[in-house]
Scaffold this motif. Sequence first.
Motif, mmCIF file in Angstrom:
data_model
loop_
_atom_site.group_PDB
_atom_site.id
_atom_site.type_symbol
_atom_site.label_atom_id
_atom_site.label_comp_id
_atom_site.label_asym_id
_atom_site.label_seq_id
_atom_site.Cartn_x
_atom_site.Cartn_y
_atom_site.Cartn_z
ATOM 1 N N UNK A 21 -29.696 -10.394 50.595
ATOM 2 C CA UNK A 21 -29.182 -9.194 51.241
ATOM 3 C C UNK A 21 -30.314 -8.252 51.655
ATOM 4 N N UNK A 22 -31.211 -7.960 50.745
ATOM 5 C CA UNK A 22 -32.274 -7.007 51.058
ATOM 6 C C UNK A 22 -33.230 -7.568 52.109
ATOM 7 N N UNK A 23 -33.503 -8.867 52.054
ATOM 8 C CA UNK A 23 -34.408 -9.467 53.042
ATOM 9 C C UNK A 23 -33.797 -9.432 54.440
ATOM 10 N N UNK A 24 -32.523 -9.787 54.544
ATOM 11 C CA UNK A 24 -31.859 -9.793 55.852
ATOM 12 C C UNK A 24 -31.750 -8.371 56.405
ATOM 13 N N UNK A 25 -31.391 -7.427 55.556
ATOM 14 C CA UNK A 25 -31.240 -6.049 56.030
ATOM 15 C C UNK A 25 -32.587 -5.439 56.402
ATOM 16 N N UNK A 26 -33.634 -5.773 55.654
ATOM 17 C CA UNK A 26 -34.970 -5.296 56.013
ATOM 18 C C UNK A 26 -35.356 -5.842 57.387
ATOM 19 N N UNK A 27 -35.099 -7.108 57.619
ATOM 20 C CA UNK A 27 -35.402 -7.706 58.916
ATOM 21 C C UNK A 27 -34.585 -7.048 60.034
ATOM 22 N N UNK A 28 -33.322 -6.757 59.775
ATOM 23 C CA UNK A 28 -32.482 -6.091 60.778
ATOM 24 C C UNK A 28 -33.025 -4.700 61.110
ATOM 25 N N UNK A 29 -33.435 -3.942 60.101
ATOM 26 C CA UNK A 29 -33.981 -2.601 60.330
ATOM 27 C C UNK A 29 -35.312 -2.701 61.075
ATOM 28 N N UNK A 30 -36.112 -3.697 60.754
ATOM 29 C CA UNK A 30 -37.370 -3.899 61.480
ATOM 30 C C UNK A 30 -37.087 -4.200 62.950
ATOM 31 N N UNK A 31 -36.106 -5.059 63.222
ATOM 32 C CA UNK A 31 -35.755 -5.376 64.612
ATOM 33 C C UNK A 31 -35.290 -4.135 65.371
ATOM 34 N N UNK A 32 -34.481 -3.306 64.736
ATOM 35 C CA UNK A 32 -34.023 -2.069 65.375
ATOM 36 C C UNK A 32 -35.209 -1.154 65.659
ATOM 37 N N UNK A 33 -36.120 -1.049 64.697
ATOM 38 C CA UNK A 33 -37.295 -0.190 64.850
ATOM 39 C C UNK A 33 -38.212 -0.702 65.961
ATOM 40 N N UNK A 34 -38.459 -1.999 65.977
ATOM 41 C CA UNK A 34 -39.320 -2.589 67.003
ATOM 42 C C UNK A 34 -38.675 -2.441 68.385
ATOM 43 N N UNK A 35 -37.383 -2.692 68.470
ATOM 44 C CA UNK A 35 -36.692 -2.545 69.750
ATOM 45 C C UNK A 35 -36.782 -1.137 70.292
ATOM 46 N N UNK A 36 -36.569 -0.170 69.433
ATOM 47 C CA UNK A 36 -36.660 1.228 69.855
ATOM 48 C C UNK A 36 -38.090 1.568 70.268
ATOM 49 N N UNK A 37 -39.056 1.104 69.496
ATOM 50 C CA UNK A 37 -40.462 1.369 69.794
ATOM 51 C C UNK A 37 -40.885 0.725 71.113
ATOM 52 N N UNK A 38 -40.486 -0.526 71.316
ATOM 53 C CA UNK A 38 -40.827 -1.220 72.570
ATOM 54 C C UNK A 38 -40.218 -0.504 73.764
ATOM 55 N N UNK A 39 -38.995 -0.036 73.618
ATOM 56 C CA UNK A 39 -38.339 0.628 74.746
ATOM 57 C C UNK A 39 -39.069 1.912 75.133
ATOM 58 N N UNK A 40 -39.716 2.558 74.186
ATOM 59 C CA UNK A 40 -40.458 3.786 74.484
ATOM 60 C C UNK A 40 -41.686 3.502 75.347
ATOM 61 N N UNK A 41 -42.278 2.332 75.166
ATOM 62 C CA UNK A 41 -43.520 1.998 75.863
ATOM 63 C C UNK A 41 -43.289 1.453 77.268
ATOM 64 N N UNK A 42 -42.052 1.089 77.577
ATOM 65 C CA UNK A 42 -41.724 0.503 78.877
ATOM 66 C C UNK A 42 -41.319 1.623 79.833
ATOM 67 N N UNK A 43 -41.779 1.514 81.071
ATOM 68 C CA UNK A 43 -41.444 2.564 82.043
ATOM 69 C C UNK A 43 -40.192 2.241 82.854
ATOM 70 N N UNK A 44 -39.932 0.964 83.120
ATOM 71 C CA UNK A 44 -38.768 0.564 83.915
ATOM 72 C C UNK A 44 -37.486 0.670 83.095
ATOM 73 N N UNK A 45 -36.473 1.343 83.646
ATOM 74 C CA UNK A 45 -35.214 1.566 82.940
ATOM 75 C C UNK A 45 -34.482 0.289 82.566
ATOM 76 N N UNK A 46 -34.440 -0.662 83.476
ATOM 77 C CA UNK A 46 -33.735 -1.915 83.208
ATOM 78 C C UNK A 46 -34.449 -2.683 82.089
#
Length: 149
Positions: free
Chosen positions: A87-112
């Motif tokens: 449980x903790x490993x899967x949830x940690x990975x899910x939170x990491x994915x959410x964090x990385x996705x949000x971070x990556x979206x900040x660095x991209x200039x194109x809306x799509x």
Amino acid sequence: MNLYGILKSAHSGWRYIVLILLVVALLQALAGWLGKKGYTEGNRKLNVFTLISAHIQFLFGLILYFLSPLTKGPSSEALYRYWKMEHIAIMLLAVILITVGNSKSKKITDGVAKHKAIAIFFGLALILIIGSIFMMVKNDPSRTLFGVS
């Protein structure tokens, strides 16, 4: 009610907020990506709220991890192994994915492309979370799928 009971209730209730925000953010990102829409301030705020709610949920879970009797049993039993490791490993990975996705979206200039990054990372996180819920129901006979028997 003791601290463990309060945290367990908070963790159990907060999951619905995380799931709702994650689903809405994912649907909005898919609509933006596939519909080739621009990335708005509303999109950014929803993604940040989703990120924050996931981090709060993980913090509740991390505290519970150290307080719960379910993490103290033998790892050879499926029930304890699920709560202690899976449980903790899967949830940690899910939170990491959410964090990385949000971070990556900040660095991209194109809306799509921003929508695409959010859709991919948040989608993978949602798949992990739903998979973990099904694993929980399978490994812990006292649990039901979203409270439904």
